[in-house]
Design a protein around this motif. Structure first.
Motif, PDB file in Angstrom:
ATOM      1  N   VAL A 136       2.277   9.710  -5.425  1.00 40.55           N
ATOM      2  CA  VAL A 136       2.841  11.004  -5.035  1.00 40.55           C
ATOM      3  C   VAL A 136       3.985  11.408  -5.953  1.00 40.55           C
ATOM      4  CG1 VAL A 136       4.155  12.173  -3.209  1.00 40.55           C
ATOM      5  CG2 VAL A 136       2.119  10.830  -2.633  1.00 40.55           C
ATOM      6  N   SER A 137       4.806  10.429  -6.326  1.00 41.80           N
ATOM      7  CA  SER A 137       6.017  10.752  -7.097  1.00 41.80           C
ATOM      8  C   SER A 137       5.806  10.675  -8.604  1.00 41.80           C
ATOM      9  CB  SER A 137       7.145   9.790  -6.707  1.00 41.80           C
ATOM     10  OG  SER A 137       6.872   8.486  -7.191  1.00 41.80           O
ATOM     11  N   GLY A 138       4.738   9.981  -9.008  1.00 40.22           N
ATOM     12  CA  GLY A 138       4.548   9.766 -10.443  1.00 40.22           C
ATOM     13  C   GLY A 138       5.494   8.735 -11.019  1.00 40.22           C
ATOM     14  N   GLN A 139       6.188   8.014 -10.138  1.00 42.15           N
ATOM     15  CA  GLN A 139       7.108   6.970 -10.583  1.00 42.15           C
ATOM     16  C   GLN A 139       6.849   5.697  -9.787  1.00 42.15           C
ATOM     17  OE1 GLN A 139      11.331   8.420 -10.885  1.00 42.15           O
ATOM     18  NE2 GLN A 139      10.473  10.253  -9.994  1.00 42.15           N
ATOM     19  N   SER A 140       7.123   4.570 -10.386  1.00 41.84           N
ATOM     20  CA  SER A 140       7.055   3.331  -9.621  1.00 41.84           C
ATOM     21  C   SER A 140       8.148   3.351  -8.557  1.00 41.84           C
ATOM     22  CB  SER A 140       7.242   2.120 -10.537  1.00 41.84           C
ATOM     23  OG  SER A 140       8.615   1.966 -10.862  1.00 41.84           O
ATOM     24  N   VAL A 141       8.019   2.534  -7.538  1.00 36.51           N
ATOM     25  CA  VAL A 141       9.061   2.516  -6.501  1.00 36.51           C
ATOM     26  C   VAL A 141      10.411   2.117  -7.094  1.00 36.51           C
ATOM     27  CG1 VAL A 141       7.525   2.205  -4.534  1.00 36.51           C
ATOM     28  CG2 VAL A 141       8.396   0.180  -5.754  1.00 36.51           C
ATOM     29  N   ALA A 142      10.392   1.296  -8.138  1.00 35.90           N
ATOM     30  CA  ALA A 142      11.664   0.912  -8.776  1.00 35.90           C
ATOM     31  C   ALA A 142      12.304   2.119  -9.463  1.00 35.90           C
ATOM     32  CB  ALA A 142      11.433  -0.217  -9.777  1.00 35.90           C
ATOM     33  N   GLN A 143      11.492   2.876 -10.168  1.00 34.79           N
ATOM     34  CA  GLN A 143      12.036   4.070 -10.834  1.00 34.79           C
ATOM     35  C   GLN A 143      12.527   5.087  -9.817  1.00 34.79           C
ATOM     36  OE1 GLN A 143       8.378   4.823 -12.944  1.00 34.79           O
ATOM     37  NE2 GLN A 143       9.256   4.197 -14.913  1.00 34.79           N
ATOM     38  N   LEU A 144      11.729   5.288  -8.761  1.00 39.55           N
ATOM     39  CA  LEU A 144      12.101   6.275  -7.748  1.00 39.55           C
ATOM     40  C   LEU A 144      13.368   5.840  -7.015  1.00 39.55           C
ATOM     41  CD1 LEU A 144      11.034   8.993  -6.576  1.00 39.55           C
ATOM     42  CD2 LEU A 144      10.035   7.636  -4.709  1.00 39.55           C
ATOM     43  N   LEU A 145      13.453   4.546  -6.734  1.00 40.66           N
ATOM     44  CA  LEU A 145      14.648   4.030  -6.058  1.00 40.66           C
ATOM     45  C   LEU A 145      15.884   4.238  -6.932  1.00 40.66           C
ATOM     46  CD1 LEU A 145      16.019   2.545  -3.744  1.00 40.66           C
ATOM     47  CD2 LEU A 145      15.135   0.385  -4.655  1.00 40.66           C
ATOM     48  N   VAL A 176       2.671   2.813 -18.041  1.00 46.98           N
ATOM     49  CA  VAL A 176       2.888   3.974 -17.183  1.00 46.98           C
ATOM     50  C   VAL A 176       1.624   4.206 -16.365  1.00 46.98           C
ATOM     51  CG1 VAL A 176       3.262   6.472 -17.126  1.00 46.98           C
ATOM     52  CG2 VAL A 176       4.541   5.048 -18.748  1.00 46.98           C
ATOM     53  N   GLY A 177       1.796   4.455 -15.078  1.00 48.79           N
ATOM     54  CA  GLY A 177       0.659   4.717 -14.197  1.00 48.79           C
ATOM     55  C   GLY A 177       0.626   3.702 -13.077  1.00 48.79           C
ATOM     56  N   SER A 178      -0.161   3.997 -12.076  1.00 50.96           N
ATOM     57  CA  SER A 178      -0.223   3.112 -10.912  1.00 50.96           C
ATOM     58  C   SER A 178      -1.682   2.798 -10.574  1.00 50.96           C
ATOM     59  CB  SER A 178       0.503   3.769  -9.733  1.00 50.96           C
ATOM     60  OG  SER A 178      -0.002   5.090  -9.515  1.00 50.96           O
ATOM     61  N   PRO A 179      -2.279   1.816 -11.240  1.00 53.29           N
ATOM     62  CA  PRO A 179      -1.718   1.000 -12.321  1.00 53.29           C
ATOM     63  C   PRO A 179      -1.846   1.708 -13.666  1.00 53.29           C
ATOM     64  CG  PRO A 179      -3.971   0.308 -11.913  1.00 53.29           C
ATOM     65  CD  PRO A 179      -3.665   1.403 -10.911  1.00 53.29           C
ATOM     66  N   PRO A 180      -1.192   1.159 -14.710  1.00 58.03           N
ATOM     67  CA  PRO A 180      -1.417   1.709 -16.047  1.00 58.03           C
ATOM     68  C   PRO A 180      -2.878   1.506 -16.448  1.00 58.03           C
ATOM     69  CG  PRO A 180       0.450   0.170 -16.016  1.00 58.03           C
ATOM     70  CD  PRO A 180      -0.269   0.012 -14.717  1.00 58.03           C
ATOM     71  N   PRO A 181      -3.411   2.381 -17.316  1.00 61.21           N
ATOM     72  CA  PRO A 181      -4.760   2.127 -17.853  1.00 61.21           C
ATOM     73  C   PRO A 181      -4.810   0.744 -18.506  1.00 61.21           C
ATOM     74  CG  PRO A 181      -3.905   4.270 -18.580  1.00 61.21           C
ATOM     75  CD  PRO A 181      -2.780   3.566 -17.901  1.00 61.21           C
ATOM     76  N   ALA A 182      -5.984   0.126 -18.467  1.00 59.39           N
ATOM     77  CA  ALA A 182      -6.105  -1.256 -18.973  1.00 59.39           C
ATOM     78  C   ALA A 182      -5.599  -1.382 -20.405  1.00 59.39           C
ATOM     79  CB  ALA A 182      -7.561  -1.712 -18.867  1.00 59.39           C
ATOM     80  N   ASP A 183      -5.848  -0.371 -21.230  1.00 60.27           N
ATOM     81  CA  ASP A 183      -5.424  -0.488 -22.633  1.00 60.27           C
ATOM     82  C   ASP A 183      -3.963  -0.107 -22.829  1.00 60.27           C
ATOM     83  OD1 ASP A 183      -5.474   2.230 -22.328  1.00 60.27           O
ATOM     84  OD2 ASP A 183      -6.709   2.625 -24.104  1.00 60.27           O
ATOM     85  N   ALA A 217       0.840  -1.206   0.000  1.00 56.61           N
ATOM     86  CA  ALA A 217       0.000   0.000   0.000  1.00 56.61           C
ATOM     87  C   ALA A 217       0.874   1.255   0.000  1.00 56.61           C
ATOM     88  CB  ALA A 217      -0.925  -0.006   1.214  1.00 56.61           C
ATOM     89  N   LEU A 218       1.955   1.219   0.775  1.00 58.11           N
ATOM     90  CA  LEU A 218       2.864   2.367   0.807  1.00 58.11           C
ATOM     91  C   LEU A 218       3.519   2.575  -0.555  1.00 58.11           C
ATOM     92  CD1 LEU A 218       4.061   4.608   2.550  1.00 58.11           C
ATOM     93  CD2 LEU A 218       5.891   3.021   3.228  1.00 58.11           C
ATOM     94  N   GLY A 219       3.844   1.466  -1.219  1.00 57.76           N
ATOM     95  CA  GLY A 219       4.402   1.567  -2.567  1.00 57.76           C
ATOM     96  C   GLY A 219       3.446   2.258  -3.525  1.00 57.76           C
ATOM     97  N   TRP A 220       2.167   1.935  -3.362  1.00 55.29           N
ATOM     98  CA  TRP A 220       1.149   2.567  -4.220  1.00 55.29           C
ATOM     99  C   TRP A 220       1.079   4.066  -3.928  1.00 55.29           C
ATOM    100  CZ3 TRP A 220      -4.453   0.184  -4.872  1.00 55.29           C
ATOM    101  CH2 TRP A 220      -5.035   0.676  -6.046  1.00 55.29           C
ATOM    102  N   ILE A 221       1.070   4.410  -2.641  1.00 52.74           N
ATOM    103  CA  ILE A 221       1.043   5.828  -2.253  1.00 52.74           C
ATOM    104  C   ILE A 221       2.247   6.559  -2.840  1.00 52.74           C
ATOM    105  CG2 ILE A 221       1.255   7.391  -0.274  1.00 52.74           C
ATOM    106  CD1 ILE A 221      -0.234   5.119   1.359  1.00 52.74           C
ATOM    107  N   ILE A 222       3.419   5.952  -2.718  1.00 55.90           N
ATOM    108  CA  ILE A 222       4.653   6.570  -3.234  1.00 55.90           C
ATOM    109  C   ILE A 222       4.560   6.775  -4.749  1.00 55.90           C
ATOM    110  CG2 ILE A 222       7.102   6.091  -3.685  1.00 55.90           C
ATOM    111  CD1 ILE A 222       7.179   4.742  -0.889  1.00 55.90           C
ATOM    112  N   ALA A 223       4.025   5.758  -5.435  1.00 60.90           N
ATOM    113  CA  ALA A 223       3.907   5.865  -6.894  1.00 60.90           C
ATOM    114  C   ALA A 223       2.980   7.022  -7.275  1.00 60.90           C
ATOM    115  CB  ALA A 223       3.399   4.546  -7.482  1.00 60.90           C
TER     116      ALA A 223
END
Lengths: 430, 430
Positions: free
Chosen positions: A267-276, B34-41, A259-265
């Protein structure tokens, strides 16, 4: 099934003595996935779980990417930050008393007892000790398991320190999709410290435990035709139900980190992997890229999917020990590290019943000892740990493949060894 | 299905004009995954083939590891070999005549026409030109497709030069399991030069083409319950039937490279990924690890599974141009490179009917132009290429994501551009 997120502090399911010892379970000697092709009984597969049965698991922890899709965490293209070497030969003979039996044990013997795959000790930023075993090499990468959580917690603490994430706001304010779940009404702080009141059992002996639905959701393999459950980590998180009240007790539940990973994504607009990669790995002078496992929608497994080189784990630890400063730059705001080190509430922690961890607390996904050295740690099942002792100016990065998931199986021969080494290193005054 | 090994020289299946152009198919703009999650399409999956449909494929070529298991090819931990920069601004305007229409085109325009994801030009070992587009960045990795084959052929030529592999011996002498297949009676040399007489159609329009069974065998996903075919690359190779005679004609068939990979693994005791790391990648001063896709038994896809950073592909090319010497050491024996550069028999090659490649030949899995510069190339579908012009002291590494697999679709705007650039660079005398 994906068993990457077992409870990092749970009691052992079975005594270690029922398993072959470190030498007899040596993955190199057993020859997993070696040959062209490997013998049939040496081929490991993700789909049937053979990859994570002991002793085969000892190979898999250093080869996860060969079994599943993963996302790269780039180190960038800059030179690695040097880790000066000042190796000492007085550590192997160091004695300490086991937490369980009280017997005296030597440091060197503890490595095999703990099925250590690799260990690096930094003292004042220099490598004073380094050993590899199992399937790990200096230029290899090993599963960090739930040590991943501390990376995610550090990213969150960083965003808090930078004013980009308000820990007192509700989770649903950042991720509206979680309003339907028990997470929605929790604060970000409660998620960061795992004091949410959610129903998420990690009891692997219970087929109804939520951790199975979590693993099935995150499994990147195609779902069976009749599959009706959530199909990604994010879909799973939306199904999490309430149990108890938020903010009353620490409960180690991996879903909080996802859930925290989702929040981070968000807020940052990046996946946790990209942000890391962007905020830490590419600035740390890591000597290898790291990587994370991903679900079928490309979401990195925040709760336990990180894999790194051992020395890079040590670099990260040294950065944290130095209050966020490493490789010539302030990588994480000092305020974020201070917030980790201050710890959570030991009273909240005590409710979780970790008898081997008296007086500890949990804060920003880190384990805080509250001992007189102010030591704190990242911890993952099967012996993964990053142990930071500020007073002794010591960082220990250890990867392992202990047959028993819960760290209660290796803590008795790990924690007193780490404390003894800290005391020993402080004696020198150099 | 795994479509990594399409015929590197085949005629286009459809005119390029039916596809959106490079700007309109820009994978960054289209926001895949891209996105958290990405759009389905915007979610791409390996299992349903969505990942390799155009234009989504333009994202996937730079993200294969996020979709499937892969094995690392370590660069080691040493510093990267510098590639000095001497960028020139006179290349974009360079003019050449298209091979198809005869029209004049400028270099800069050719990049979009070819859906170039990245291109690096070395002249005398210095980077004189470098561009990125699509989903590729300097610190990213891109699918090399059948450029992989030239790496495998180089490893084999190395083993020959070192006396470890006898090209005149029969394949079955090295891999007895292949005695039951058409490969068994071929010589290693015939496999290395793809003059084996085997039935292996890469006609993707034909559902009975052997390439489908090859792809199904190598697919790392769990096999369907009713699956009765070969379950790995090695199992597939044992089913390959004879067609025609060995040694009479060049026929571009990916199965040859997988067979060569098996021979190399047997001779060296290492997988091609391990050997590539140990003998080349870790000595080349690569700035990134590379990786290969693997089948369900962990066998790397020798026919097309390599992914590398673009500059590292250029480093490899520069090493080959320098007759195996790079980064201060002789990495590949000069005799092996000489054997590549001498080429195969153009008469054998002519029988394959590549109208855009008159007078060329194929040797050690490399394409030899036999032009007056002695240029030769590694080539993979969708525009992947490593083009080496010894006389011009030029190396071009290009990754792309052309909608049409066969290079006949991009050769008309690539080959004359490369030749024009070679001539241009030679004019300076510097």
């Amino acid at each position: 099934m994906v068993l990457l997120a077992l409870n990092a502090g749970a009691a052992p399911a079975a005594p270690s003595s029922q398993y072959p010892n470190a030498a007899d379970s040596d993955p190199v000697k057993l020859g997993w996935m070696v040959g062209s092709p490997p013998p049939a009984d040496r081929i490991l597969r993700f789909e049937d779980g053979s990859y994570f049965k002991f002793p085969a698991m000892r190979w898999s922890v250093a080869h996860f990417r060969e079994l599943m899709p993963t996302v790269n965490i780039s180190r960038g293209l800059q030179p690695a930050a040097p880790l000066p070497r000042a190796l000492r030969d007085d550590i192997d003979g160091l004695e300490f008393k086991r937490l369980d039996t009280g017997e005296t044990m030597r440091w060197r013997a503890s490595l095999a007892a703990n099925y250590t795959d690799g260990i690096v000790v930094l003292h004042k930023g220099r490598i004073v000790y380094e050993r590899y075993a199992g399937a790990l090499q200096p230029d290899g990468q090993h599963a960090a398991m739930s040590v991943t959580k501390s990376f995610i917690g550090t990213l969150a603490a960083m965003l808090v320190a930078e004013g980009k994430l308000n820990p007192e706001r509700k989770v649903a304010d950042y991720v509206p999709e979680l309003a339907v779940s028990a997470f929605g009404s929790a604060t970000v702080r409660q998620v960061m410290d795992m004091t949410t009141g959610i129903r998420f059992s990690e009891d692997y002996a219970d087929p109804q435990a939520e951790v199975w639905a979590h693993a099935a959701a995150g499994n990147p393999l195609p779902k069976p035709k009749d599959f009706s459950g959530p199909r990604s980590y994010y879909e799973f998180l939306q199904t999490v139900q309430a149990q108890g009240q938020h903010g009353e007790a620490f409960g180690y539940r991996t879903a909080n980190t996802d859930a925290l990973g989702w929040i981070i994504a968000r807020v940052s607009g990046q996946s946790v992997a990209q942000l890391l990669s962007n905020r830490i790995w590419s600035r740390l002078g890591a000597e290898q890229d790291a990587y994370m496992s991903v679900d079928a929608t490309g979401t990195p497994f925040a709760g336990g999917g990180l894999n790194t080189g051992l020395r890079d784990l040590a670099r990260f630890g040294e950065m944290v020990r130095n209050n966020g400063f490493f490789n010539g730059q302030q990588i994480i705001p000092a305020a974020a590290i201070a917030d980790i080190r201050q710890g959570g509430k030991p009273a909240d922690f005590a409710k979780a019943g970790y008898t081997l961890l008296p007086g500890w607390s949990y804060r920003n996904m880190w384990w805080i000892t509250h001992n007189d050295h102010g030591a704190f740690a990242a911890r993952g099942v099967h012996g993964q740990t990053l142990y930071i002792d500020p007073k002794a100016e010591m960082v220990i990065a250890r990867y392992g493949s202990h047959p028993v998931a819960g760290n209660a199986a290796n803590d008795p021969t790990s924690l007193p060894a780490f404390e003894a080494l800290a005391t020993h290193l402080m004696k020198d005054g150099n």
